[in-house]
Write an enzyme that holds these catalytic residues in place. Structure first.
Site, short mmCIF file in Angstrom:
data_model
loop_
_atom_site.label_atom_id
_atom_site.label_comp_id
_atom_site.label_asym_id
_atom_site.label_seq_id
_atom_site.Cartn_x
_atom_site.Cartn_y
_atom_site.Cartn_z
N PHE A 247 -0.98 7.21 13.57
CA PHE A 247 -1.69 8.38 14.10
C PHE A 247 -1.36 9.67 13.36
O PHE A 247 -1.77 10.75 13.79
CB PHE A 247 -1.39 8.53 15.59
CG PHE A 247 -1.93 7.39 16.42
CD1 PHE A 247 -3.29 7.31 16.71
CD2 PHE A 247 -1.10 6.39 16.88
CE1 PHE A 247 -3.80 6.25 17.46
CE2 PHE A 247 -1.59 5.32 17.63
CZ PHE A 247 -2.94 5.25 17.92
N LEU B 70 -9.43 3.37 16.62
CA LEU B 70 -10.77 3.86 16.33
C LEU B 70 -11.20 4.87 17.39
O LEU B 70 -11.82 5.89 17.09
CB LEU B 70 -11.78 2.69 16.31
CG LEU B 70 -11.62 1.65 15.22
CD1 LEU B 70 -12.73 0.60 15.31
CD2 LEU B 70 -11.63 2.29 13.84
N CYS C 32 -10.72 9.40 7.12
CA CYS C 32 -10.74 8.51 8.28
C CYS C 32 -11.78 8.79 9.36
O CYS C 32 -12.38 7.85 9.88
CB CYS C 32 -9.36 8.46 8.90
SG CYS C 32 -8.20 7.64 7.78
N VAL D 184 -16.21 24.38 8.77
CA VAL D 184 -17.37 23.99 7.97
C VAL D 184 -17.66 22.48 8.14
O VAL D 184 -18.62 21.95 7.58
CB VAL D 184 -17.13 24.41 6.50
CG1 VAL D 184 -15.85 23.79 5.95
CG2 VAL D 184 -18.29 24.06 5.59
N GLY D 185 -16.88 21.82 8.93
CA GLY D 185 -17.10 20.39 9.18
C GLY D 185 -15.83 19.61 8.90
O GLY D 185 -15.07 19.97 8.00
N ASN E 95 -5.96 0.56 1.84
CA ASN E 95 -7.16 1.32 2.24
C ASN E 95 -8.25 0.38 2.75
O ASN E 95 -8.40 -0.74 2.26
CB ASN E 95 -7.66 2.20 1.10
CG ASN E 95 -7.63 1.52 -0.25
OD1 ASN E 95 -6.76 0.70 -0.52
ND2 ASN E 95 -8.59 1.83 -1.09
N GLY F 217 0.84 -1.20 0.00
CA GLY F 217 0.00 0.00 0.00
C GLY F 217 0.87 1.24 0.00
O GLY F 217 1.51 1.56 1.00
N ARG G 101 -10.59 13.45 0.01
CA ARG G 101 -11.59 12.46 0.43
C ARG G 101 -12.48 13.03 1.55
O ARG G 101 -11.99 13.55 2.53
CB ARG G 101 -10.90 11.16 0.88
CG ARG G 101 -10.27 10.42 -0.28
CD ARG G 101 -9.52 9.19 0.16
NE ARG G 101 -8.25 9.50 0.80
CZ ARG G 101 -7.39 8.59 1.24
NH1 ARG G 101 -7.67 7.31 1.12
NH2 ARG G 101 -6.26 8.95 1.81
#
Ligand code: NAI
Ligand code: UGA
Length: 464
Positions: A163, A222, A277, A271-272, A92, A10, A347
């Site tokens: 991380f 997570l 991830c 804006v968010g 991914n 990857g 993304r």
């Protein structure tokens, strides 16, 4: 146990930067990064370092220093697996788009393919390192595939979640707050954990390298992302309240962040949140909680996503309402398309969703982003499937001159906090725009007083 050859499967935003740092810090280790995508590998090997597939400050310098010496990029996956003593899986793991768990669970098909490939090829003992973010208990599935389909060689599975944040990846890797290594609580497991710790000890103090059991490590990744995203959603929920009450969200952030129990970081209203991830990992956490029958736990974390969707929608709706309840045929310029500054990654960028909402209202949108190419913008929009690719190309244009973009614009919306936006001559931009000239600052990048003095109708998220 000393590791001399590493393979990383990857060559993406994690595999590329992580392995570049390992190669530069451990000159005696040969690092080979492999990928199914020939196109991506060719870009990693490109003689023009500005063509690397991942943009990260400091990355091209590391690649220049190590590529061809002890860092290699290749599509010869089997060969690299065969030669390595330690194999990182860094593929991914997106949210599933089909079948059981659709829209929530992590799609582990790439992970399984890697495990089967390793099992097929390996002729000597291997340490297999989960670098991808995975649901808790994935290591047991990998182990089962390796042990049941392998050639009888010994596999030790470690969880070593990453991380790093994009845009600061190299610095995050070189100065990591901590490295987490989970593994079996057996003698062999301990040897494997120590071998991996030995790599990180080339540049990090021992006390920042944490060892846990494999499940704690998988779950911690997570949970770390869920906690970080929760902070952004928490402050964004307060930004809406600030806009109604004349409080200023920056002042609230500062006031609460001074409390050392709360801490100052990750309290910037925006804006968010976007990126590949946060949403994926929280949805995965929600799915895992549900599958263990913990509905309240699932509902609790899902709220972080609901708030984030609300923030993006709220920003788009405010543009429509402020522009006299219609944006049909109006030119709205976006400064920024990437999900944060200093990355070419788009993304889950908030910009995609804000654009989609405004295109539904028949706005004419013009995008400028210093690092995102036109093809990527259209790919992101087409992926949503809201309208035909032709319609997206008719209503939305991508340009590479921010000043020219502002000509005859009704409004400018700032979607990414690129530093260069702060340094523009906003008076020139104002003169080029239609009047009243609106600026919607989704990143709280500019000074309200200065913008109002120039003449703008200026809206800043979290401030009335
Ligand atoms: N992007 C980020 O900032 C971070 C990502 N992560 C996690 O790391 C993992 C990788 O993420 P990214 O690097 O962003 O993904 P990416 O999409 O940039 O890269 C993944 C690469 O894996 C390749 N690949 C997929 N299946 C393969 C296979 N079977 N054999 C060989 N190559 C294969 C793809 O072609 C792609 O180039 C994910 O699990 C993600 O959650 C963790 C920390 C940070
Ligand atoms: O697992 C991952 O992929 C990574 O996810 C995040 O990293 P990343 O998504 O690259 O970038 P962040 O800096 O966390 O930003 C995420 C989003 O939150 C937004 N954000 C962040 C901080 C803040 O205060 N406010 C805010 O709106 C950013 O603009 C961006 O859209 C985590 O920070 C990393 O630790 C983790 O390794």
């Amino acid at each position: 146990m000393k590791i001399t050859k590493i393979c990383c499967i990857g060559a993406g935003y994690v595999g590329g930067p992580t392995m570049s740092v390992i190669a530069s810090q451990c000159p005696e280790i040969q690092v080979t990064v492999v990928d199914l995508s020939k196109e991506r590998i060719d870009l990693w090997n490109h003689s023009d370092l500005d063509k690397l597939p991942v943009y990260e400050p400091g990355l091209k310098e590391l690649v220049e220093k190590t590529r061809g010496k002890n860092l290699f990029f290749s599509t010869e996956i089997d060969k690299a697996i065969d030669e390595a003593e330690m194999i990182f899986i860094s593929v991914n793991t997106p949210t599933k788009t089909y079948g059981k768990g659709k829209g929530q669970a992590a799609d582990l098909k790439n992970i399984e393919l890697c495990a089967r490939n390793i099992a097929k090829v390996a002729k000597t003992n291997k340490i297999v390192v989960e670098k991808s973010t995975l649901p808790v208990r994935t290591a047991s599935a990998i182990k089962s595939i390796l042990d049941n389909t392998g050639n009888g060689v010994d596999f030790e599975i470690l969880s070593n979640p990453e991380f790093l944040a994009e845009g600061t990846a190299i610095d995050d890797l070189l100065n990591a707050d901590r490295v987490l290594i989970g593994g079996a609580e057996t003698e062999k497991g301990q040897t494997a954990k120590d071998a991996l710790a030995g790599i990180y000890q080339h540049w990090l103090p021992k006390d920042r390298i944490l060892q846990t059991n494999v499940w704690s490590s998988e779950l911690s990744k997570l949970v770390a992302n869920a906690f970080l995203a929760q902070r952004v959603s928490s402050i964004n929920s307060i930004s809406a309240l600030c806009e109604k009450t004349d409080a200023n969200v920056a002042e609230v952030s500062r006031a609460i962040g001074y409390d050392s129990r709360i801490g100052a970081k990750f309290l910037n209203s925006s804006v968010g949140f976007g990126g590949s991830c946060f949403q994926k990992d929280i949805l995965n956490l929600v799915y895992i909680a549900q599958s263990y029958g913990l509905q309240e736990v699932a509902d609790y974390w899902e709220q972080v996503i609901i708030m984030n969707d609300y923030q993006k929608r709220r920003f788009a709706e405010n543009i429509v309402t402020t522009l006299y309840n219609t944006v049909s045929g109006k030119k709205i310029v976006f400064y920024g398309w990437a999900f944060k500054k200093d990355t070419n990654d788009t993304r889950e960028s908030a910009a995609i969703y804000v654009a989609d909402a405004l295109l539904d209202e028949k706005a004419e949108i013009v995008i400028y982003d210093p690092k995102v190419p036109e093809s990527q913008v259209y790919e992101d929009l087409d992926y949503l499937g809201t309208r035909s690719p032709e319609e997206n190309r008719r209503l939305l244009k991508v340009v590479n001159d921010p000043l020219k973009a502002s000509e005859e614009a009704h409004a400018i919306a700032i979607l990414t906090e690129w530093d260069e936006f702060k340094n523009y001559d906003w008076k020139i931009i104002y003169d080029k725009m239609l009047k009243p000239a609106f600026v919607f600052d989704g990143r709280r990048l500019l000074e309200k007083d200065t913008m109002q003095e120039i003449g703008f109708e200026y809206y800043k998220i979290g401030q009335s």
